[in-house]
Write a protein that holds these residues in place. Structure first.
Motif, short mmCIF file in Angstrom:
data_model
loop_
_atom_site.label_atom_id
_atom_site.label_comp_id
_atom_site.label_asym_id
_atom_site.label_seq_id
_atom_site.Cartn_x
_atom_site.Cartn_y
_atom_site.Cartn_z
N GLN A 1 -45.46 -20.86 0.24
CA GLN A 1 -45.71 -19.76 1.16
C GLN A 1 -45.22 -20.08 2.57
OE1 GLN A 1 -49.84 -18.14 0.44
NE2 GLN A 1 -49.89 -19.87 -0.99
N LEU A 2 -45.39 -21.33 2.98
CA LEU A 2 -44.90 -21.75 4.29
C LEU A 2 -43.38 -21.68 4.34
CD1 LEU A 2 -47.25 -24.82 4.88
CD2 LEU A 2 -47.33 -22.64 6.10
N VAL A 3 -42.73 -22.08 3.25
CA VAL A 3 -41.27 -22.03 3.19
C VAL A 3 -40.78 -20.59 3.27
CG1 VAL A 3 -39.27 -22.47 1.72
CG2 VAL A 3 -41.06 -24.21 1.94
N ILE A 4 -41.45 -19.67 2.58
CA ILE A 4 -41.08 -18.25 2.66
C ILE A 4 -41.25 -17.73 4.08
CG2 ILE A 4 -41.75 -15.91 1.95
CD1 ILE A 4 -42.52 -17.13 -0.79
N LEU A 5 -42.35 -18.08 4.72
CA LEU A 5 -42.58 -17.64 6.10
C LEU A 5 -41.51 -18.20 7.04
CD1 LEU A 5 -44.50 -16.06 7.92
CD2 LEU A 5 -45.87 -18.14 8.20
N GLU A 6 -41.13 -19.45 6.83
CA GLU A 6 -40.06 -20.04 7.63
C GLU A 6 -38.74 -19.28 7.43
OE1 GLU A 6 -39.97 -24.04 6.27
OE2 GLU A 6 -41.97 -24.50 7.07
N GLY A 7 -38.48 -18.88 6.18
CA GLY A 7 -37.25 -18.15 5.89
C GLY A 7 -37.21 -16.80 6.57
N VAL A 8 -38.35 -16.09 6.55
CA VAL A 8 -38.41 -14.79 7.23
C VAL A 8 -38.18 -14.96 8.72
CG1 VAL A 8 -39.93 -12.87 7.85
CG2 VAL A 8 -39.93 -13.76 5.51
N LEU A 9 -38.85 -15.95 9.31
CA LEU A 9 -38.71 -16.18 10.75
C LEU A 9 -37.29 -16.61 11.10
CD1 LEU A 9 -39.86 -16.40 13.57
CD2 LEU A 9 -40.74 -18.68 13.00
N ALA A 10 -36.70 -17.47 10.29
CA ALA A 10 -35.33 -17.93 10.56
C ALA A 10 -34.36 -16.76 10.54
CB ALA A 10 -34.92 -18.98 9.53
N ARG A 11 -34.56 -15.84 9.59
CA ARG A 11 -33.66 -14.67 9.51
C ARG A 11 -33.82 -13.78 10.73
NH1 ARG A 11 -30.51 -12.09 6.03
NH2 ARG A 11 -30.37 -9.82 6.11
N VAL A 12 -35.04 -13.56 11.17
CA VAL A 12 -35.27 -12.73 12.36
C VAL A 12 -34.64 -13.38 13.58
CG1 VAL A 12 -37.02 -11.81 13.92
CG2 VAL A 12 -37.36 -11.64 11.46
N LEU A 13 -34.82 -14.70 13.72
CA LEU A 13 -34.24 -15.40 14.86
C LEU A 13 -32.71 -15.35 14.83
CD1 LEU A 13 -36.58 -18.54 15.06
CD2 LEU A 13 -36.63 -16.50 16.50
N ALA A 14 -32.13 -15.40 13.62
CA ALA A 14 -30.68 -15.41 13.49
C ALA A 14 -30.07 -14.03 13.76
CB ALA A 14 -30.28 -15.90 12.10
N THR A 15 -30.75 -12.99 13.30
CA THR A 15 -30.20 -11.63 13.41
C THR A 15 -30.67 -10.89 14.65
OG1 THR A 15 -32.01 -10.66 12.12
CG2 THR A 15 -30.09 -11.47 10.89
N GLY A 16 -31.81 -11.31 15.20
CA GLY A 16 -32.38 -10.60 16.33
C GLY A 16 -32.99 -9.28 15.95
N LYS A 17 -33.29 -9.10 14.64
CA LYS A 17 -33.85 -7.84 14.17
C LYS A 17 -35.03 -8.10 13.24
CE LYS A 17 -29.40 -5.41 14.27
NZ LYS A 17 -28.39 -4.68 13.45
N LEU A 18 -36.03 -7.25 13.33
CA LEU A 18 -37.14 -7.29 12.38
C LEU A 18 -36.81 -6.47 11.15
CD1 LEU A 18 -40.29 -6.67 14.64
CD2 LEU A 18 -39.44 -8.85 13.80
N PRO A 19 -37.38 -6.82 9.99
CA PRO A 19 -37.32 -5.90 8.85
C PRO A 19 -37.91 -4.56 9.28
CG PRO A 19 -38.15 -8.03 8.15
CD PRO A 19 -38.08 -8.07 9.66
N CYS A 20 -37.37 -3.46 8.77
CA CYS A 20 -37.80 -2.14 9.23
C CYS A 20 -39.31 -1.95 9.12
CB CYS A 20 -37.09 -1.05 8.43
SG CYS A 20 -35.31 -0.97 8.77
N SER A 21 -39.91 -2.49 8.07
CA SER A 21 -41.33 -2.28 7.86
C SER A 21 -42.19 -3.01 8.88
CB SER A 21 -41.74 -2.75 6.45
OG SER A 21 -41.43 -4.12 6.28
N MET A 22 -41.61 -3.99 9.59
CA MET A 22 -42.37 -4.74 10.59
C MET A 22 -42.23 -4.15 11.98
SD MET A 22 -41.61 -8.70 9.54
CE MET A 22 -42.28 -9.29 11.10
#
Length: 217
Positions: free
Chosen positions: A178-199
């Motif tokens: 679960q921590l690894v998944i959370l890290e992946g979500v955060l890394a993607r947001v930091l890389a793209t500068g965008k949140l998933p639409c639902s967030m």
């Protein structure tokens, strides 16, 4: 003065230990003094009553979280390593006894208006400091302020729920995926500068309401 400060810190640490081991109701000036190996009078010298003791304990716990975020803001970093450092630093707190103690204080005082109001004032002040530290962590991010706040709330909510569950489980490897998944979500947001639409906040009104719902514990 140094001895007095050490005694005061020992009392706060004892309060955390009693809250975790015995719960809010059984956390008394007497039980804390026994845990701290000092007299009830010594506890009352530093904290005149249980409410004062709990407020100071909660304040110290909140300040610890603010300090952790401030350190992250100073160290900087980029990419997946940055996301991992953020998640692991915060998880170190949310999987700790101090998080559980803070939760006991908030849950124990929620039905008592006399105790709830000062506790909520402390929570509000220190949560805003938490937000300011988070903004430093994301100082180089193109995310809008409301989106930064939504991201912080998501991370806190995930880690807070895991922390509550960790109090009931000894299998630390249960949380690793679960921590690894959370890290992946955060890394993607930091890389793209965008949140998933639902967030993302759906309207200015929603964005304006976000600070009310941000809670460190």
């Amino acid at each position: 003065m140094a001895r007095s400060q050490l005694t005061r810190q020992r009392i706060i640490d004892a309060t955390v230990a009693v809250l975790v081991a015995r719960g809010f109701t059984n956390t008394t000036m007497r039980s804390v003094s026994a845990q701290a190996a000092t007299s009830v009078g010594a506890v009352q010298y530093h904290f005149p009553n249980k409410q004062a003791l709990l407020i100071e304990t909660l304040t110290e716990i909140f300040q610890e979280v603010v300090a952790r975020l401030s350190d992250l803001g100073r160290t900087g970093g980029q990419g997946p390593d940055r996301a991992e450092r953020i998640v692991r630093t915060l998880w170190e707190f949310y999987s700790s006894a101090r998080f559980l103690a803070a939760s006991e204080i908030l849950m124990g005082t929620r039905m008592d208006p006399g105790a709830d109001r000062p506790v909520m004032r402390v929570r509000d002040v220190l949560t805003r400091a938490y937000q300011a530290s988070w903004n430093l962590v994301l100082a180089d991010s193109p995310l809008a302020p409301a989106s930064r706040l939504a991201l912080l709330q998501f991370i806190i909510s995930a880690l807070r729920g895991m922390g509550a569950l960790a109090a009931q489980m000894r299998e630390s490897d249960y949380f690793e995926p679960q921590l690894v998944i959370l890290e992946g979500v955060l890394a993607r947001v930091l890389a793209t500068g965008k949140l998933p639409c639902s967030m993302a906040p759906t309207s200015p009104q929603d964005a304006g309401r976000l600070p009310r719902y941000l809670a460190v514990v």
